[in-house]
Write an enzyme that holds these catalytic residues in place. Structure first.
Site, mmCIF file in Angstrom:
data_model
loop_
_atom_site.group_PDB
_atom_site.id
_atom_site.type_symbol
_atom_site.label_atom_id
_atom_site.label_comp_id
_atom_site.label_asym_id
_atom_site.label_seq_id
_atom_site.Cartn_x
_atom_site.Cartn_y
_atom_site.Cartn_z
ATOM 1 N N GLU A 215 -13.066 -0.378 2.269
ATOM 2 C CA GLU A 215 -11.972 -0.143 1.325
ATOM 3 C C GLU A 215 -11.915 -1.248 0.275
ATOM 4 O O GLU A 215 -11.547 -1.009 -0.869
ATOM 5 C CB GLU A 215 -10.645 -0.062 2.077
ATOM 6 C CG GLU A 215 -9.495 0.375 1.196
ATOM 7 C CD GLU A 215 -8.264 0.662 1.991
ATOM 8 O OE1 GLU A 215 -8.017 1.850 2.278
ATOM 9 O OE2 GLU A 215 -7.550 -0.296 2.343
ATOM 10 N N CYS B 45 0.802 -1.228 0.000
ATOM 11 C CA CYS B 45 0.000 0.000 0.000
ATOM 12 C C CYS B 45 0.835 1.278 0.000
ATOM 13 O O CYS B 45 0.293 2.379 -0.096
ATOM 14 C CB CYS B 45 -0.979 0.000 1.164
ATOM 15 S SG CYS B 45 -2.276 -1.245 0.966
ATOM 16 N N HIS C 64 -13.098 9.737 -8.131
ATOM 17 C CA HIS C 64 -12.062 9.766 -9.171
ATOM 18 C C HIS C 64 -10.967 10.787 -8.869
ATOM 19 O O HIS C 64 -10.413 11.414 -9.770
ATOM 20 C CB HIS C 64 -12.672 9.976 -10.563
ATOM 21 C CG HIS C 64 -13.344 8.746 -11.065
ATOM 22 N ND1 HIS C 64 -14.609 8.385 -10.664
ATOM 23 C CD2 HIS C 64 -12.909 7.777 -11.901
ATOM 24 C CE1 HIS C 64 -14.939 7.251 -11.251
ATOM 25 N NE2 HIS C 64 -13.922 6.847 -11.994
#
Length: 149
Positions: free
Chosen positions: A139, A24, A75
């Site tokens: 998530e 990550c 986005h």
């Protein structure tokens, strides 16, 4: 008896975790899902009018959550204002090319996002006659964080 209402929202967003020891640390994205649970301020259902029998008209909840949280992040690239130089450089390139960047004062973990979103909604939702009881942010399809009052 307490009655609550819950509405779900989704958006796509990229982030990275500066200093993380796993994958990550790299720029990556998720389709986030957020559930917002609310309760009427009087602890009951609306007694009269077109929303009689409701905790809140879901349209009114949607207006607040979309305008304050979902639309600014959809986005976008979420970056930590204190992230490492690589994160700062990626953010700067994105900005220079007219891309959507959301700079935040916290490391963009799902736990920190959930805490932030709960705080925002706790401030705004009383104007709509409800209080936030729970915010859950997914998530991935199998991983979420939750803040409850």
């Amino acid at each position: 008896m307490r009655v609550t209402a819950t509405k779900a929202f989704t958006w796509d967003m990229a982030h990275m975790l500066s200093g993380h020891e796993g994958l990550c640390q790299n720029l990556h994205g998720h389709t986030y899902k957020m559930e917002v649970e609310v309760e009427h301020l009087q602890g009951d259902l609306i007694a009269m009018g077109s929303s009689e029998g409701m905790v809140i008209d879901f349209k009114h909840l949607k207006e607040v959550v979309k305008s304050e949280i979902v639309d600014p992040l959809d986005h976008a690239l979420m970056v930590w204002e204190n992230g490492n130089p690589a994160e700062q450089a990626i953010a700067q390139v994105a900005i220079e090319h007219g891309m959507k960047v959301a700079a935040v004062p916290y490391r963009p973990t799902v736990e920190n996002m959930c805490r932030e979103f709960f705080g925002v909604l706790k401030t705004l939702l009383p104007e709509k006659g409800v209080k936030v009881r729970r915010v859950r942010v997914w998530e991935t399809p199998t991983s979420f964080a939750e803040v409850r009052e």
